[in-house]
Write a protein that holds these residues in place. Sequence first.
Motif, PDB file in Angstrom:
ATOM      1  N   TRP A 189      -8.573  -3.705  -2.768  1.00  0.00           N
ATOM      2  CA  TRP A 189      -7.483  -3.401  -1.831  1.00  0.00           C
ATOM      3  C   TRP A 189      -7.671  -4.168  -0.523  1.00  0.00           C
ATOM      4  O   TRP A 189      -6.715  -4.707   0.030  1.00  0.00           O
ATOM      5  CB  TRP A 189      -7.441  -1.890  -1.554  1.00  0.00           C
ATOM      6  CG  TRP A 189      -6.530  -1.528  -0.436  1.00  0.00           C
ATOM      7  CD1 TRP A 189      -5.164  -1.415  -0.496  1.00  0.00           C
ATOM      8  CD2 TRP A 189      -6.890  -1.255   0.926  1.00  0.00           C
ATOM      9  NE1 TRP A 189      -4.671  -1.082   0.746  1.00  0.00           N
ATOM     10  CE2 TRP A 189      -5.713  -0.981   1.630  1.00  0.00           C
ATOM     11  CE3 TRP A 189      -8.103  -1.209   1.603  1.00  0.00           C
ATOM     12  CZ2 TRP A 189      -5.707  -0.662   2.977  1.00  0.00           C
ATOM     13  CZ3 TRP A 189      -8.098  -0.896   2.952  1.00  0.00           C
ATOM     14  CH2 TRP A 189      -6.905  -0.632   3.623  1.00  0.00           C
ATOM     15  N   TRP A 190      -8.900  -4.225  -0.028  1.00  0.00           N
ATOM     16  CA  TRP A 190      -9.198  -4.918   1.223  1.00  0.00           C
ATOM     17  C   TRP A 190      -8.774  -6.382   1.138  1.00  0.00           C
ATOM     18  O   TRP A 190      -8.148  -6.913   2.044  1.00  0.00           O
ATOM     19  CB  TRP A 190     -10.691  -4.785   1.527  1.00  0.00           C
ATOM     20  CG  TRP A 190     -11.112  -5.288   2.867  1.00  0.00           C
ATOM     21  CD1 TRP A 190     -11.781  -6.447   3.123  1.00  0.00           C
ATOM     22  CD2 TRP A 190     -10.888  -4.668   4.133  1.00  0.00           C
ATOM     23  NE1 TRP A 190     -12.002  -6.571   4.475  1.00  0.00           N
ATOM     24  CE2 TRP A 190     -11.468  -5.493   5.122  1.00  0.00           C
ATOM     25  CE3 TRP A 190     -10.272  -3.494   4.534  1.00  0.00           C
ATOM     26  CZ2 TRP A 190     -11.445  -5.185   6.465  1.00  0.00           C
ATOM     27  CZ3 TRP A 190     -10.242  -3.188   5.872  1.00  0.00           C
ATOM     28  CH2 TRP A 190     -10.811  -4.026   6.824  1.00  0.00           C
TER      29      TRP A 190
ATOM     30  N   GLY B  41      -5.478  -5.053   2.735  1.00  0.00           N
ATOM     31  CA  GLY B  41      -5.953  -3.932   3.524  1.00  0.00           C
ATOM     32  C   GLY B  41      -6.483  -4.336   4.881  1.00  0.00           C
ATOM     33  O   GLY B  41      -6.267  -3.651   5.873  1.00  0.00           O
ATOM     34  N   ARG B  42      -7.141  -5.486   4.938  1.00  0.00           N
ATOM     35  CA  ARG B  42      -7.740  -5.898   6.214  1.00  0.00           C
ATOM     36  C   ARG B  42      -6.700  -6.208   7.273  1.00  0.00           C
ATOM     37  O   ARG B  42      -6.978  -6.158   8.453  1.00  0.00           O
ATOM     38  CB  ARG B  42      -8.686  -7.080   6.008  1.00  0.00           C
ATOM     39  CG  ARG B  42      -7.987  -8.373   5.744  1.00  0.00           C
ATOM     40  CD  ARG B  42      -8.962  -9.532   5.621  1.00  0.00           C
ATOM     41  NE  ARG B  42      -8.831 -10.098   4.280  1.00  0.00           N
ATOM     42  CZ  ARG B  42      -9.827 -10.512   3.544  1.00  0.00           C
ATOM     43  NH1 ARG B  42     -11.037 -10.457   3.988  1.00  0.00           N
ATOM     44  NH2 ARG B  42      -9.610 -10.998   2.365  1.00  0.00           N
TER      45      ARG B  42
ATOM     46  N   THR C 165       0.838  -1.194   0.000  1.00  0.00           N
ATOM     47  CA  THR C 165       0.000   0.000   0.000  1.00  0.00           C
ATOM     48  C   THR C 165       0.875   1.248   0.000  1.00  0.00           C
ATOM     49  O   THR C 165       1.759   1.394   0.843  1.00  0.00           O
ATOM     50  CB  THR C 165      -0.944   0.011   1.220  1.00  0.00           C
ATOM     51  OG1 THR C 165      -1.748  -1.173   1.185  1.00  0.00           O
ATOM     52  CG2 THR C 165      -1.846   1.227   1.212  1.00  0.00           C
ATOM     53  N   LEU C 166       0.622   2.135  -0.958  1.00  0.00           N
ATOM     54  CA  LEU C 166       1.382   3.374  -1.078  1.00  0.00           C
ATOM     55  C   LEU C 166       0.643   4.557  -0.460  1.00  0.00           C
ATOM     56  O   LEU C 166       1.258   5.471   0.062  1.00  0.00           O
ATOM     57  CB  LEU C 166       1.674   3.684  -2.552  1.00  0.00           C
ATOM     58  CG  LEU C 166       2.385   2.599  -3.347  1.00  0.00           C
ATOM     59  CD1 LEU C 166       2.573   3.047  -4.789  1.00  0.00           C
ATOM     60  CD2 LEU C 166       3.717   2.243  -2.708  1.00  0.00           C
TER      61      LEU C 166
ATOM     62  N   TRP D 254     -15.539   1.770   6.912  1.00  0.00           N
ATOM     63  CA  TRP D 254     -15.937   1.735   5.508  1.00  0.00           C
ATOM     64  C   TRP D 254     -14.797   1.369   4.563  1.00  0.00           C
ATOM     65  O   TRP D 254     -14.992   1.329   3.351  1.00  0.00           O
ATOM     66  CB  TRP D 254     -16.555   3.083   5.130  1.00  0.00           C
ATOM     67  CG  TRP D 254     -17.643   3.457   6.073  1.00  0.00           C
ATOM     68  CD1 TRP D 254     -17.594   4.413   7.043  1.00  0.00           C
ATOM     69  CD2 TRP D 254     -18.918   2.825   6.201  1.00  0.00           C
ATOM     70  NE1 TRP D 254     -18.762   4.434   7.750  1.00  0.00           N
ATOM     71  CE2 TRP D 254     -19.595   3.469   7.255  1.00  0.00           C
ATOM     72  CE3 TRP D 254     -19.555   1.779   5.528  1.00  0.00           C
ATOM     73  CZ2 TRP D 254     -20.878   3.104   7.639  1.00  0.00           C
ATOM     74  CZ3 TRP D 254     -20.833   1.429   5.932  1.00  0.00           C
ATOM     75  CH2 TRP D 254     -21.478   2.083   6.971  1.00  0.00           C
ATOM     76  N   LEU D 255     -13.613   1.089   5.096  1.00  0.00           N
ATOM     77  CA  LEU D 255     -12.493   0.729   4.223  1.00  0.00           C
ATOM     78  C   LEU D 255     -12.736  -0.567   3.454  1.00  0.00           C
ATOM     79  O   LEU D 255     -12.196  -0.762   2.372  1.00  0.00           O
ATOM     80  CB  LEU D 255     -11.191   0.632   5.028  1.00  0.00           C
ATOM     81  CG  LEU D 255     -10.641   1.980   5.499  1.00  0.00           C
ATOM     82  CD1 LEU D 255      -9.433   1.771   6.397  1.00  0.00           C
ATOM     83  CD2 LEU D 255     -10.303   2.875   4.324  1.00  0.00           C
ATOM     84  N   ALA D 256     -13.569  -1.448   3.982  1.00  0.00           N
ATOM     85  CA  ALA D 256     -13.881  -2.707   3.276  1.00  0.00           C
ATOM     86  C   ALA D 256     -14.611  -2.435   1.960  1.00  0.00           C
ATOM     87  O   ALA D 256     -14.659  -3.315   1.086  1.00  0.00           O
ATOM     88  CB  ALA D 256     -14.706  -3.627   4.168  1.00  0.00           C
TER      89      ALA D 256
END
Length: 161
Positions: free
Chosen positions: A80-81, A85-86, A55-56, A73-75
């Motif tokens: 990415w998730w 991301g998770r 991740t940049l 809400w990132l999911a």
Amino acid sequence: MRILSLAVLGGATVAAAPATTGTVSVTIPRLSVAEYHRPYVAVWIEPAGGGAARTLALWYDVRKSGAEPGTKWLADLRAWWRKGGRSLRLPTDGVSGATRAPGTHTIKLPADLRPGAYVLNVEAARETGGRELVQVPLTVPAKAARAGGSHELGAVTVAAR
């Protein structure tokens, strides 16, 4: 490509910081909609043949807290998730940041990327809006590359340094 230069200052050898391989410009378009919310955006790079994602940048509501923190809400950044991301511990220095207004925003590519083929991914998700993933094939040492989104993202360009 990693370039390390050395300088001699007063008889001591000092290593300078490695040069970056380039920059990524991400355009968030101005949308004419009744209810506009700034999108959450994730920018990451991964080897073209598959492998670990890095991740940049991650732009989200870093100040929202309480029962529904901004991280909830990132999911919605689904690709990415799933790519890692998770498992990312947030906030992450040098990566996490607030959502961005419409316009063009620049991110430096990491200087320690090994030469090879990669895929640069930019994903955006917006409340009461849509979701979009733009992928840009990238070769390191960086060469110019470009792709464009159709609704949540505009142009995504890579410029060599």
